[in-house]
Scaffold this motif. Structure first.
Motif, PDB file in Angstrom:
ATOM      1  N   GLY A 150       0.588  -1.264  -0.092  1.00 54.58           N
ATOM      2  CA  GLY A 150      -0.310  -0.366   0.244  1.00 54.58           C
ATOM      3  C   GLY A 150       1.150   1.030   0.087  1.00 54.58           C
ATOM      4  O   GLY A 150       1.308   1.843  -1.134  1.00 54.58           O
ATOM      5  N   LEU A 151       0.370   2.512   0.965  1.00 51.03           N
ATOM      6  CA  LEU A 151       1.142   3.444   1.055  1.00 51.03           C
ATOM      7  C   LEU A 151       3.273   2.957   1.207  1.00 51.03           C
ATOM      8  O   LEU A 151       3.803   4.318   1.064  1.00 51.03           O
ATOM      9  N   ALA A 152       3.178   2.299   1.985  1.00 49.39           N
ATOM     10  CA  ALA A 152       4.736   2.021   2.028  1.00 49.39           C
ATOM     11  C   ALA A 152       5.687   1.031   0.879  1.00 49.39           C
ATOM     12  O   ALA A 152       6.779   0.945   1.053  1.00 49.39           O
ATOM     13  N   ALA A 153       4.851   1.473   0.118  1.00 50.03           N
ATOM     14  CA  ALA A 153       5.092   0.284  -1.764  1.00 50.03           C
ATOM     15  C   ALA A 153       6.807   0.992  -2.215  1.00 50.03           C
ATOM     16  O   ALA A 153       6.240   2.148  -2.160  1.00 50.03           O
ATOM     17  N   PRO A 154       7.694   0.642  -2.714  1.00 51.64           N
ATOM     18  CA  PRO A 154       8.207   1.676  -2.825  1.00 51.64           C
ATOM     19  C   PRO A 154       8.457   2.779  -4.454  1.00 51.64           C
ATOM     20  O   PRO A 154       7.285   2.026  -5.442  1.00 51.64           O
ATOM     21  N   PHE A 155       9.084   3.741  -5.082  1.00 53.81           N
ATOM     22  CA  PHE A 155       8.566   4.796  -5.766  1.00 53.81           C
ATOM     23  C   PHE A 155       9.054   3.393  -7.358  1.00 53.81           C
ATOM     24  O   PHE A 155       8.147   3.622  -7.422  1.00 53.81           O
ATOM     25  N   CYS A 156       9.795   2.478  -7.409  1.00 53.00           N
ATOM     26  CA  CYS A 156      10.309   2.046  -8.090  1.00 53.00           C
ATOM     27  C   CYS A 156      11.256   0.819  -7.754  1.00 53.00           C
ATOM     28  O   CYS A 156      11.489   0.676  -6.549  1.00 53.00           O
ATOM     29  N   LEU A 157      11.600   0.602  -8.291  1.00 50.07           N
ATOM     30  CA  LEU A 157      12.313  -1.027  -8.408  1.00 50.07           C
ATOM     31  C   LEU A 157      13.716  -0.808  -8.615  1.00 50.07           C
ATOM     32  O   LEU A 157      13.765  -1.103 -10.499  1.00 50.07           O
ATOM     33  N   TRP A 158      14.948  -1.036  -8.508  1.00 50.94           N
ATOM     34  CA  TRP A 158      16.249  -1.543  -9.099  1.00 50.94           C
ATOM     35  C   TRP A 158      16.493  -2.381  -9.744  1.00 50.94           C
ATOM     36  O   TRP A 158      16.567  -3.427  -8.032  1.00 50.94           O
ATOM     37  N   ALA A 159      16.713  -2.861 -10.910  1.00 52.88           N
ATOM     38  CA  ALA A 159      16.930  -4.883 -11.662  1.00 52.88           C
ATOM     39  C   ALA A 159      18.507  -4.700 -11.529  1.00 52.88           C
ATOM     40  O   ALA A 159      18.250  -3.798 -12.913  1.00 52.88           O
ATOM     41  N   HIS A 160      19.260  -6.059 -11.423  1.00 56.25           N
ATOM     42  CA  HIS A 160      20.619  -6.069 -12.643  1.00 56.25           C
ATOM     43  C   HIS A 160      20.443  -7.302 -12.663  1.00 56.25           C
ATOM     44  O   HIS A 160      20.279  -8.175 -11.083  1.00 56.25           O
ATOM     45  N   GLY A 161      20.019  -8.558 -13.545  1.00 53.17           N
ATOM     46  CA  GLY A 161      20.274 -10.032 -13.737  1.00 53.17           C
ATOM     47  C   GLY A 161      19.391  -9.876 -14.350  1.00 53.17           C
ATOM     48  O   GLY A 161      18.138  -9.347 -15.096  1.00 53.17           O
ATOM     49  N   PRO A 162      19.639 -11.534 -15.304  1.00 50.94           N
ATOM     50  CA  PRO A 162      18.301 -11.646 -16.380  1.00 50.94           C
ATOM     51  C   PRO A 162      17.167 -12.160 -15.761  1.00 50.94           C
ATOM     52  O   PRO A 162      15.802 -12.203 -16.649  1.00 50.94           O
ATOM     53  N   GLY A 163      17.390 -12.222 -14.524  1.00 51.04           N
ATOM     54  CA  GLY A 163      15.861 -13.024 -14.148  1.00 51.04           C
ATOM     55  C   GLY A 163      14.308 -11.380 -13.823  1.00 51.04           C
ATOM     56  O   GLY A 163      14.464 -10.990 -13.930  1.00 51.04           O
TER      57      GLY A 163
END
Length: 425
Positions: A150-163
């Motif tokens: 909810g309100l505590a969800a991150p603004f975005c995710l940074w990802a590194h890797g093929p998964g």
């Protein structure tokens, strides 16, 4: 027409804010998505994960409007957001509640201080050059479990890797956490259980730290199964340095995740905030070893607070081990299910069969016998023979009943009847 009361307007605006949060998760048009994506990246640079004032402001007004509010220093707009989605505990005594205007002013001050030192486009370009990508709500790779924050969800995710985080963090995802100051017992349990679970298709989630985290990741990798490491700092700074090779292996085969943008140093409060992501991405949180005040316990608390709550399990240790005191506390307080092997963890997954119905369960065939027949079998000596008359006396059965039982046991291959004597096969 009667004017709406302030209370009615507040309720309506709160509903609109929550609808905006749901809309963000569903995605928008391409043009809006592009603008929202940059706004979310900017907010990940401006605000700490635990900045509830930022999250309230962006939920009520939107991420792009939130940046405009910052640009014009609109204190009233931030305070209005806190009135709709307050960040304090409404059950706390009034004297302990944070003053909304003071909280709004502090938030604007924090963001303004960072605003002049960030360049979202430059950070994004550098990250892309290193092979990283940004995932926002509405993207195909956005893990649905994060929406439960909810309100505590991150603004975005940074990802590194093929998964693919959305595919890996599915209904079989299991978080395995514990103390950095682990014991050989805890590391062995974490590694072996993670290997079994990963070999069967479950994704093993953890935080990439020393101790239990590293043991769980290594077990999953050794089994050739999927694993995700959720880091507290930027993905360009693999931390801890001693786990550099392990984290690189996860990055090459699966995926590293963080809500912190590249260049962000891991700090204590970022570790604690990161734990809510581990809990939300998993369906089960297993605490393998945790001292009385271990940080791993915060992951268990987050798991119980998410709606719907995640299942929490804890592995017992020696009663004399301080490293397991937190696990014992979770079980004693009814906050965790006690587990001792991978099968018991597997049973807790949604739609999983109980151990007795599982092909992995080893069931003694003697348990299938009728209790009366089992009583007769137990009276037959294991290495010698007994007369039928004496056996009847031993079990207190009529001869007709005894012969019927012996006939069934003989047919099942448990006994052999030779003349007037009976022996085990």
């Amino acid at each position: 027409m009667t004017a709406a009361s302030p209370r009615d307007r507040a309720c309506e605006e709160s509903a609109q804010a929550h609808e905006r949060l749901a809309s963000d998760a569903r995605g928008t048009s391409d043009a809006a998505s592009s603008a929202d994506r940059m706004a979310r990246i900017t907010w990940s640079l401006l605000a700490e994960p635990s900045d509830d004032v930022a999250h309230s402001t962006c939920t009520v007004h939107g991420v792009r409007e939130g940046l405009e509010i910052l640009a014009r220093g609109d204190l009233d707009a931030v305070e209005h957001a806190l009135r709709i989605l307050p960040v304090h505990d409404p059950t706390a005594p009034r004297a302990q509640r944070m003053d909304r205007r003071a909280a709004a002013a502090a938030g604007l001050s924090r963001w303004k201080e960072r605003e002049g030192r960030i360049d979202a486009r430059s950070v994004l370009d550098r990250a892309a050059g290193q092979g990283m990508r940004v995932i926002v709500p509405g993207d195909a790779q956005w893990p649905a479990g994060l929406d439960d924050l909810g309100l505590a969800a991150p603004f975005c995710l940074w990802a590194h890797g093929p998964g693919d985080p959305a595919r890996l963090a599915d209904e079989r995802a299991i978080a395995m956490v514990g103390s950095r100051a682990s014991t050989p017992y805890g590391e062995d349990c974490a590694s072996s259980m993670a290997a079994q679970l990963a070999a069967e298709g479950s994704t093993v989630l953890s935080g990439g730290a020393y101790g239990i985290d590293a043991a769980a990741h290594r077990g999953a990798l050794a089994a050739g199964g999927p694993t995700i490491a959720v880091l507290a700092g930027g993905l360009d700074r693999l931390y801890p340095r001693g786990n550099d090779q392990l984290l690189r292996a996860i990055r090459e085969r699966h995926v590293l995740l963080s809500e912190a943008p590249p260049g962000t140093a891991p700090t204590r409060w970022r570790f604690l905030a990161r734990n809510r992501l581990i809990a939300a991405l998993a369906r089960i949180v297993v605490v393998v070893e945790a001292a009385w005040r271990s940080g791993a316990l915060s992951t268990a608390r987050h798991a119980g607070a998410i709606e719907p709550p995640r299942t929490v399990a804890a592995l017992p240790g020696p009663v004399t081990s301080a490293a397991s005191a937190g696990c014992h506390r979770l079980v004693r307080d009814g906050q965790a299910v006690l587990v001792t092997e991978a099968q018991e963890i597997r049973e807790l997954l949604p739609h999983s069969a109980p151990a007795g119905d599982s092909s992995f369960a080893q069931q003694d065939e003697l348990d299938l016998l009728d209790p009366a027949d089992r009583h007769v079998l137990d009276a037959v000596p294991p290495r010698s023979r007994i007369t039928i008359d004496r056996l009847a006396s031993e079990v207190g059965r009529r001869e007709s009943e005894l012969m019927a039982a012996l006939g069934r046991l003989d047919a099942l291959g448990h006994v052999r009847i030779t003349g007037e004597k009976v022996g085990r096969r």
